[in-house]
Write a protein that holds these residues in place. Structure first.
Motif, PDB file in Angstrom:
ATOM      1  N   VAL A  83       0.832  -1.203   0.000  1.00 46.48           N
ATOM      2  CA  VAL A  83       0.000   0.000   0.000  1.00 46.48           C
ATOM      3  C   VAL A  83       0.867   1.253   0.000  1.00 46.48           C
ATOM      4  O   VAL A  83       1.989   1.260   0.506  1.00 46.48           O
ATOM      5  CB  VAL A  83      -0.940   0.039   1.231  1.00 46.48           C
ATOM      6  N   LEU A  84       0.312   2.320  -0.566  1.00 50.53           N
ATOM      7  CA  LEU A  84       0.860   3.653  -0.390  1.00 50.53           C
ATOM      8  C   LEU A  84       0.081   4.296   0.739  1.00 50.53           C
ATOM      9  O   LEU A  84      -1.157   4.246   0.762  1.00 50.53           O
ATOM     10  CB  LEU A  84       0.729   4.470  -1.671  1.00 50.53           C
ATOM     11  N   VAL A  85       0.812   4.894   1.675  1.00 51.60           N
ATOM     12  CA  VAL A  85       0.207   5.484   2.868  1.00 51.60           C
ATOM     13  C   VAL A  85       0.536   6.966   2.926  1.00 51.60           C
ATOM     14  O   VAL A  85       1.677   7.375   2.683  1.00 51.60           O
ATOM     15  CB  VAL A  85       0.724   4.782   4.142  1.00 51.60           C
ATOM     16  N   ILE A 113       4.699  10.490   1.474  1.00 50.81           N
ATOM     17  CA  ILE A 113       4.152   9.193   1.081  1.00 50.81           C
ATOM     18  C   ILE A 113       5.095   8.077   1.518  1.00 50.81           C
ATOM     19  O   ILE A 113       6.322   8.197   1.415  1.00 50.81           O
ATOM     20  CB  ILE A 113       3.935   9.130  -0.440  1.00 50.81           C
ATOM     21  N   GLU A 114       4.515   6.990   2.009  1.00 54.21           N
ATOM     22  CA  GLU A 114       5.289   5.816   2.392  1.00 54.21           C
ATOM     23  C   GLU A 114       4.736   4.578   1.685  1.00 54.21           C
ATOM     24  O   GLU A 114       3.549   4.515   1.376  1.00 54.21           O
ATOM     25  CB  GLU A 114       5.245   5.607   3.909  1.00 54.21           C
ATOM     26  N   TYR A 159      -4.147   4.473   0.587  1.00 55.40           N
ATOM     27  CA  TYR A 159      -5.042   5.075  -0.401  1.00 55.40           C
ATOM     28  C   TYR A 159      -4.810   4.573  -1.825  1.00 55.40           C
ATOM     29  O   TYR A 159      -5.643   4.787  -2.698  1.00 55.40           O
ATOM     30  CB  TYR A 159      -4.890   6.603  -0.379  1.00 55.40           C
ATOM     31  N   CYS A 160      -3.676   3.925  -2.097  1.00 52.36           N
ATOM     32  CA  CYS A 160      -3.358   3.385  -3.416  1.00 52.36           C
ATOM     33  C   CYS A 160      -2.475   2.161  -3.239  1.00 52.36           C
ATOM     34  O   CYS A 160      -2.015   1.855  -2.130  1.00 52.36           O
ATOM     35  CB  CYS A 160      -2.617   4.426  -4.287  1.00 52.36           C
ATOM     36  N   CYS A 198      -1.605   8.543  -8.325  1.00 52.86           N
ATOM     37  CA  CYS A 198      -1.393   8.208  -6.915  1.00 52.86           C
ATOM     38  C   CYS A 198      -0.246   8.993  -6.290  1.00 52.86           C
ATOM     39  O   CYS A 198      -0.147   9.071  -5.060  1.00 52.86           O
ATOM     40  CB  CYS A 198      -1.099   6.714  -6.767  1.00 52.86           C
ATOM     41  N   LEU A 199       0.617   9.566  -7.120  1.00 51.52           N
ATOM     42  CA  LEU A 199       1.817  10.218  -6.602  1.00 51.52           C
ATOM     43  C   LEU A 199       1.866  11.708  -6.859  1.00 51.52           C
ATOM     44  O   LEU A 199       2.839  12.368  -6.516  1.00 51.52           O
ATOM     45  CB  LEU A 199       3.071   9.579  -7.220  1.00 51.52           C
TER      46      LEU A 199
END
Length: 248
Positions: free
Chosen positions: A53-55, A90-91, A61-62, A81-82
């Motif tokens: 996951v992207l956090v 973003i992590e 969220y993505c 997403c970025l």
């Protein structure tokens, strides 16, 4: 972003001047999961640990996944997403399940998006790469491995079985579905798999040889319904972007 609705012969191919990516057909054994078009919880496996996951702001969220690179620090996801407001902090959490980060949390250090997305958010450019910060001298690919990326002029998985692994916002475990990809126009591909709601944007499309051949996004940022998802066909632009990110 994907909108929810209500109710592995290993062959290395040189980087071409036209911008195609080093490609590897991972194994002679070709997997054909059955049945097709059925979405279920993705099993815990070495391959699925590369997806995470992207956090941002404490919430996932993505989706993104580790792709092989010389620096061993590269992930791929959808450009939407970025970018945009709040794109900092973003992590990436590979193998995320039930609130746990079995392989740690990796901070995004640098983002790479194509000119088509930067200039006008062209849906045919909805693919992005990011480099993540090493932890204790270890890179993310050292820990979970990375799938080869297949991209370049004339390369397309349309008509082949692909497996899409992603994380809906409403779930704390990933889902997986395999089906045959079909063409959508000249630059997009689509797949029919139920349950791919918001949060699955950026999910890798993985072919029977374990290679990334698509990224959930593109048309309508991945699709307007949960049951049909889209990806850009990974052509020359994506190959060039991968080259920039991998050498950055």
């Amino acid at each position: 972003m994907k909108r929810p609705i209500r109710l592995p012969f290993l062959v290395a191919v040189a980087l071409l001047a036209a911008g195609s990516v080093p490609v590897a057909a991972a194994h002679t054994r070709v997997r054909t999961p059955e049945p097709l078009g059925v979405t279920a919880t993705a099993p815990v496996s070495a391959e699925n640990a590369r997806v995470g996951v992207l956090v941002r702001g404490g919430a996932h969220y993505c989706t993104a996944s580790v792709v092989h690179s010389e620096g061993r620090d590269l992930i791929v996801t959808a450009a939407h997403c970025l970018t945009g407001s709040g794109s900092g902090g973003i992590e990436f959490v590979p193998g995320y399940r039930d609130g746990r980060a079995p392989y740690g949390t990796w901070a995004v250090a640098r983002i790479y998006v194509g000119d088509g997305w930067k200039g006008r958010e062209d849906e045919d450019s909805d693919v992005a790469f990011a480099r993540v910060v090493s932890r204790g001298g270890e890179e993310v690919e050292d820990l979970v491995g990375g799938n080869r990326l297949v991209a370049g002029a004339g390369l397309s998985p349309v008509g082949e079985a692909v497996t899409v692994v992603g994380y809906p916002k409403a779930r704390e475990t990933p889902v997986s579905c395999t089906n045959i990809s079909t063409a959508y126009g000249g630059s997009q591909q689509r797949i029919e798999c139920p349950g791919y709601s918001g949060g699955t944007s950026g999910s890798p499309w993985i072919d029977a040889r374990g290679r990334v051949v698509g990224v959930l996004g593109g048309f309508q940022q991945g699709g307007a319904t949960d049951d049909v998802s889209y990806s850009v066909v990974l052509g020359g632009e994506v190959a060039a972007l991968y080259g920039e990110a991998a050498s950055g």
